[in-house]
Scaffold this active site. Structure first.
Site, PDB file in Angstrom:
ATOM      1  N   LYS A 164       0.854  -1.189   0.000  1.00 45.44           N
ATOM      2  CA  LYS A 164       0.000   0.000   0.000  1.00 45.44           C
ATOM      3  C   LYS A 164       0.886   1.234   0.000  1.00 45.44           C
ATOM      4  CE  LYS A 164      -4.095  -1.992   0.505  1.00 45.44           C
ATOM      5  NZ  LYS A 164      -4.909  -2.157  -0.716  1.00 45.44           N
ATOM      6  N   ASP A 193       0.127  -0.750  -4.715  1.00 43.25           N
ATOM      7  CA  ASP A 193      -1.276  -0.334  -4.733  1.00 43.25           C
ATOM      8  C   ASP A 193      -1.408   1.060  -4.144  1.00 43.25           C
ATOM      9  OD1 ASP A 193      -3.975  -0.087  -4.794  1.00 43.25           O
ATOM     10  OD2 ASP A 193      -4.409  -1.759  -3.441  1.00 43.25           O
ATOM     11  N   GLU A 218      -1.156  -0.986  -9.141  1.00 42.77           N
ATOM     12  CA  GLU A 218      -2.601  -1.177  -8.965  1.00 42.77           C
ATOM     13  C   GLU A 218      -3.271   0.159  -8.669  1.00 42.77           C
ATOM     14  OE1 GLU A 218      -4.030  -4.698  -7.046  1.00 42.77           O
ATOM     15  OE2 GLU A 218      -5.469  -3.549  -5.868  1.00 42.77           O
ATOM     16  N   ASP A 241      -8.496  -1.563  -9.713  1.00 40.18           N
ATOM     17  CA  ASP A 241      -9.240  -2.151  -8.602  1.00 40.18           C
ATOM     18  C   ASP A 241     -10.490  -1.301  -8.345  1.00 40.18           C
ATOM     19  OD1 ASP A 241     -10.239  -2.963  -6.153  1.00 40.18           O
ATOM     20  OD2 ASP A 241      -8.315  -3.147  -5.166  1.00 40.18           O
ATOM     21  N   LYS A 265     -13.316  -7.015  -6.315  1.00 43.34           N
ATOM     22  CA  LYS A 265     -13.932  -7.099  -4.990  1.00 43.34           C
ATOM     23  C   LYS A 265     -15.343  -7.655  -5.133  1.00 43.34           C
ATOM     24  CE  LYS A 265     -10.556  -4.933  -2.722  1.00 43.34           C
ATOM     25  NZ  LYS A 265      -9.512  -5.060  -3.734  1.00 43.34           N
ATOM     26  N   TRP A 320      -7.068 -12.068  -1.662  1.00 42.59           N
ATOM     27  CA  TRP A 320      -6.825 -11.362  -0.407  1.00 42.59           C
ATOM     28  C   TRP A 320      -8.040 -11.546   0.484  1.00 42.59           C
ATOM     29  CZ3 TRP A 320      -9.114  -7.716   2.676  1.00 42.59           C
ATOM     30  CH2 TRP A 320      -8.318  -7.172   3.695  1.00 42.59           C
TER      31      TRP A 320
END
Ligand SMILES: [Mg+2]
Length: 368
Positions: A164, A193, A218, A241, A265, A320
């Protein structure tokens, strides 16, 4: 068989070892919404939706429950095996809010699996394998600390690490990525990401500064359009994403040549049926993707794993789940856990999770 009752439960999921830090937000506890569909013959199905706070996507826990209050009464009396008609019935009562409807969709798949004596992955076309690769996401942190965590997780068996980044000067992100590239074996796939946290300029600076090692970027920028504007100048492949909101958005991104893959997701795209459709579109275009959710307990995790098991292994980039950040399970025996970087596909019918509703206390709403 008819749907007789829908119960809604609420549970707080404190972030173990938290907070969990992303470019635009930091969360200490997540508010999850759980549904139980009960048929007139006593068969049940579990579903769940858990936005990772109110700013990651245009979703929030109170919104999920308000949306469920609109759509759940419309399912009472319907055949629970008619998942597509149920989806249409929900759409007729409320536009959008796929992340809330996803909890009911999940519960219907679970119930259908229990009825047929089949796993959800079997209903989706069959598992390609009985163990799927997970990946670990580090929160935004200092370069040396993130590199230490990355090295630890690589040693644990994770073959993909998501770092992240964002919400700070790009120099710190560049330093972090170089520290990690030095700290982990080359076989470990690295994903940066930014959670929409970079400008187009930031993304170019970071990609150029990290051109010497393999990396996937990402959701570097906020929108599909911003991403397209810099794609030709980046040195690394791009996954979308947050912009992959649903099947139409995935089709838009593919048509715009915006990315080489997707972080998906499950509840955001609308549930198990919607993720299956995106799986098939990605297969038709040889696009790798993940099968994740933003957060959630064993129910969400099980649903992600069932879909992931049906994805061509060559195209599944990982799964994840929030389990490493949650103490305990809804199902102590069959709860979804990561072992050596991989997750076993549940073996029981439906989602393969058995829950005593008493652990959630009294339902906060009952329909039917
Ligand atoms: Mg992401």
């Amino acid at each position: 068989m008819r749907i007789s009752t829908i119960e809604v439960y609420q549970r707080d999921l404190p972030v173990a070892g938290g907070p969990y830090r992303m470019a635009s937000t930091s969360v200490d506890a997540l508010d999850t919404t759980i549904v139980r569909i009960i048929a007139d013959n006593g068969l049940i199905g579990w579903g769940e939706t858990c936005p990772v706070g109110p700013v990651y996507q245009p979703h929030h826990a109170g919104g999920a429950r308000a949306a469920l209050a609109e759509v759940a009464p419309g399912l009472i009396g319907l055949d629970p095996l008619g998942i597509e008609p149920a989806r249409e019935a929900m759409d007729e009562r409320l536009n959008g809010h796929g992340y809330a409807k996803a909890a009911l969709d999940m519960a219907l798949w679970d119930l259908a699996g229990r009825h047929y004596g089949a796993r959800v992955c079997d209903l989706l076309g069959g598992a390609r394998r009985e163990r799927v690769p997970s990946y670990y996401a580090t929160g935004v942190s200092e370069p040396a600390e993130t590199a230490r965590i990355a090295a630890d997780k690589a040693a644990e068996g994770f073959t993909r690490l998501q770092i992240k980044l964002g919400g700070r000067p790009v120099e710190a992100d560049i330093e972090t990525l170089h520290a990690i590239a030095d700290a982990v074996p080359r076989g470990v796939r690295l994903v940066a990401d930014a959670n929409r946290g970079w400008t187009a300029r930031d993304a170019q600076l970071i990609s150029n500064a990290c051109a010497g090692f393999p990396l996937t970027l990402e959701q570097p920028c906020s929108t599909i359009e911003e991403t397209v504007s810099i794609r030709s100048q980046l040195r690394h492949p791009v996954f979308l994403d947050e912009s992959a909101e649903d099947l139409p958005a995935v089709l838009r991104a593919i048509t715009a040549n915006a990315c080489e893959g997707f972080g998906l997701k499950l509840t955001r795209v609308g549930g198990i049926g919607a993720l299956r459709a995106i799986r098939d579109v990605c297969a038709a275009r040889s696009l790798p993707h993940t099968c994740d959710d933003a957060w959630g307990g064993d129910i969400v995790a099980a649903a992600c794993v069932h879909v992931a098991a049906t994805v061509s292994p060559a195209l599944l980039d990982g799964v994840w789940i929030a389990a490493p950040w949650i103490d305990g399970h809804y199902d102590a025996e069959r709860g979804i856990a990561i072992r050596d970087g991989f997750i076993d596909v549940p073996t029981g019918a439906g989602l393969g999770i058995e829950i005593d509703p008493a652990i959630f206390g009294e339902p906060i709403a009952v329909y039917g």
